[in-house]
Design an enzyme around this catalytic site. Structure first.
Site, PDB file in Angstrom:
ATOM      1  N   TYR B 177      28.243  23.744   1.364  1.00 26.40           N
ATOM      2  CA  TYR B 177      27.426  22.400   0.806  1.00 26.40           C
ATOM      3  C   TYR B 177      26.072  22.328   1.609  1.00 26.40           C
ATOM      4  CZ  TYR B 177      28.408  19.671   4.967  1.00 26.40           C
ATOM      5  OH  TYR B 177      28.580  19.258   6.334  1.00 26.40           O
ATOM      6  N   CYS B 178      25.307  21.511   0.709  1.00 22.73           N
ATOM      7  CA  CYS B 178      23.861  21.409   1.267  1.00 22.73           C
ATOM      8  C   CYS B 178      23.392  19.849   1.184  1.00 22.73           C
ATOM      9  CB  CYS B 178      22.829  22.416   0.951  1.00 22.73           C
ATOM     10  SG  CYS B 178      22.739  22.486  -0.753  1.00 22.73           S
ATOM     11  N   ARG B 179      22.077  19.790   0.659  1.00 18.94           N
ATOM     12  CA  ARG B 179      21.748  18.464   0.406  1.00 18.94           C
ATOM     13  C   ARG B 179      21.973  17.585  -0.668  1.00 18.94           C
ATOM     14  NH1 ARG B 179      15.782  20.135   2.708  1.00 18.94           N
ATOM     15  NH2 ARG B 179      16.045  20.180   4.868  1.00 18.94           N
ATOM     16  N   CYS B 183      19.358  21.057  -4.301  1.00 23.23           N
ATOM     17  CA  CYS B 183      19.229  21.883  -3.135  1.00 23.23           C
ATOM     18  C   CYS B 183      19.663  23.208  -3.496  1.00 23.23           C
ATOM     19  CB  CYS B 183      19.998  21.060  -2.040  1.00 23.23           C
ATOM     20  SG  CYS B 183      19.668  22.218  -0.571  1.00 23.23           S
TER      21      CYS B 183
END
Lengths: 220, 220
Positions: B177-179, B183
């Site tokens: 996962y990220c932002r 993203c």
DNA sequence: ACAATAATCAATATAATTATTGAATATATA
DNA sequence: TATATATTCAATAATTATATTGATTATTGT
């Protein structure tokens, strides 16, 4: 395309939508269109804009695809493009109320009465309607009532309220609603009704929020 | 005050908030601040703005009370004023994606691979974590991981992924996962992992959305 | 106290937004 | 076909937003 170009384009697209909303008149138009489709003339009238200026603001909203239009006869009707637009407006308004004592103060100060006003939630209203213990009035202009309203509600536009007092029941609680949390019409109606000896309360939401919950009946 | 003056003030207040958001760089800053408090320097670096320009945009956001600041040592940390700001950003992004094939196309085209990428919902991830069948990696810059992350996640900043490949399990599914939905880091990580023979999928939300659901553990 | 670092401020040129005005374009009705 | 009505368009002036530059303030460490 590198990551920076990609970001610039994506945030640029989103900002162009936001810019289309970032104007007092256009926000007011959005809230008005949440009541149902309207002609340019009606929008200009309700927002106190010139026809040409209202039209230009509508072009701006249309350019950002926030509104849809349909031409019927010599009128062109504008409406919100989809529910996302209303949801942005809703969260925007929530943010405004949360962040800014100023807005809340404005709303509060604008009420002539200082006493807290009883409000009824959507769920409570549904209950009372089932039991037959509430009488619902829609105090918006009749055009907006005609575009969609709460199923059992009676149209009593706020400027006709005094004339229609006698047609309202004294034995049931009268629940008034209008365009939404920023709209003063239901507040004023409840105040007047209470002065005249009626039992009255305000629905805590407006018609668009009620409709969003799937509780509405549309009249066409 | 008459009704028109009242409306002008209320919609004016709301429009001034909206205007503060209506800029590509400021939207990007909002999304960045949703990851956690950041210094001006970090914000300028991540958004490719000059320090002075980033500072000015932050002043604009601060003027609209969309961000809060705190000074620690010689750094001044900016953060979102409250969850309403994030919710407006969220609904804004939803609107952008719904309304505008353009934004969605940009995101899709930016992926080097054309094949659909498996994504995992928050609920699914919780299940898999309980069963111990998932290995979660946070591919954001380490500073953002340190400001708050999914409880069992390991920090593998996307520019360190290749070097750290060997430390990742081949027998578990790796969830990256990220932002958030805009993203690209998690997409790229999953792609790389799949090429290298790992089983990998993307968490469909980013850290801020996960946190909003009350699933987060904050590290301070 | 002095240098280095982080952030803000002030001034400026360029670009974008807005309201107003009057003309132009459709559409309906007589 | 002529006329009234609804809306849009085009041009303009005034205001507001933006990025850049260089100077200034505040804080830390020597």
């Amino acid at each position: 395309m590198n990551v920076r170009d990609f970001k610039n384009k994506v945030y640029g697209e989103l900002a162009s939508i936001t810019k289309a909303l970032a104007n007092p008149h256009r926000l007011e138009i959005i809230e008005l269109l949440a009541q149902g489709p309207s002609s340019v003339e009606y929008i200009a009238d309700q927002t106190a804009l010139s026809i040409a200026n209202a039209s230009q603001h509508l072009q701006t909203l249309k350019g950002a695809r926030l509104v849809a239009t349909e031409k019927r006869g010599k009128y062109r009707y504008y409406s919100l493009a989809n529910r996302h637009v209303f949801e942005v407006w809703n969260s925007m308004r929530e943010l405004g109320l949360s962040r800014n004592a100023e807005v809340e103060r404005l709303i509060r100060d604008f009420r002539t009465s200082r006493k807290a006003m009883e409000s009824v939630t959507s769920g409570e209203l549904l209950n009372r309607l089932e039991k037959g213990s509430a009488f619902v009035i829609d105090v918006r202009p009749r055009k907006e009532y005609e575009a969609g309203h709460i199923e059992s509600a009676v149209s009593v536009p706020h400027d006709e309220l005094i004339r229609k007092l006698k047609s309202l029941p004294k034995d049931k609680q009268i629940v008034a609603y209008c365009r939404g949390p920023l709209c003063a019409m239901a507040y004023e109606a409840v105040e007047l009704l209470q002065e005249k000896g009626y039992r009255a309360a305000r629905l805590e939401v407006g018609y668009p929020e009620w409709e969003l919950k799937g509780l509405a009946v549309n009249v066409t």
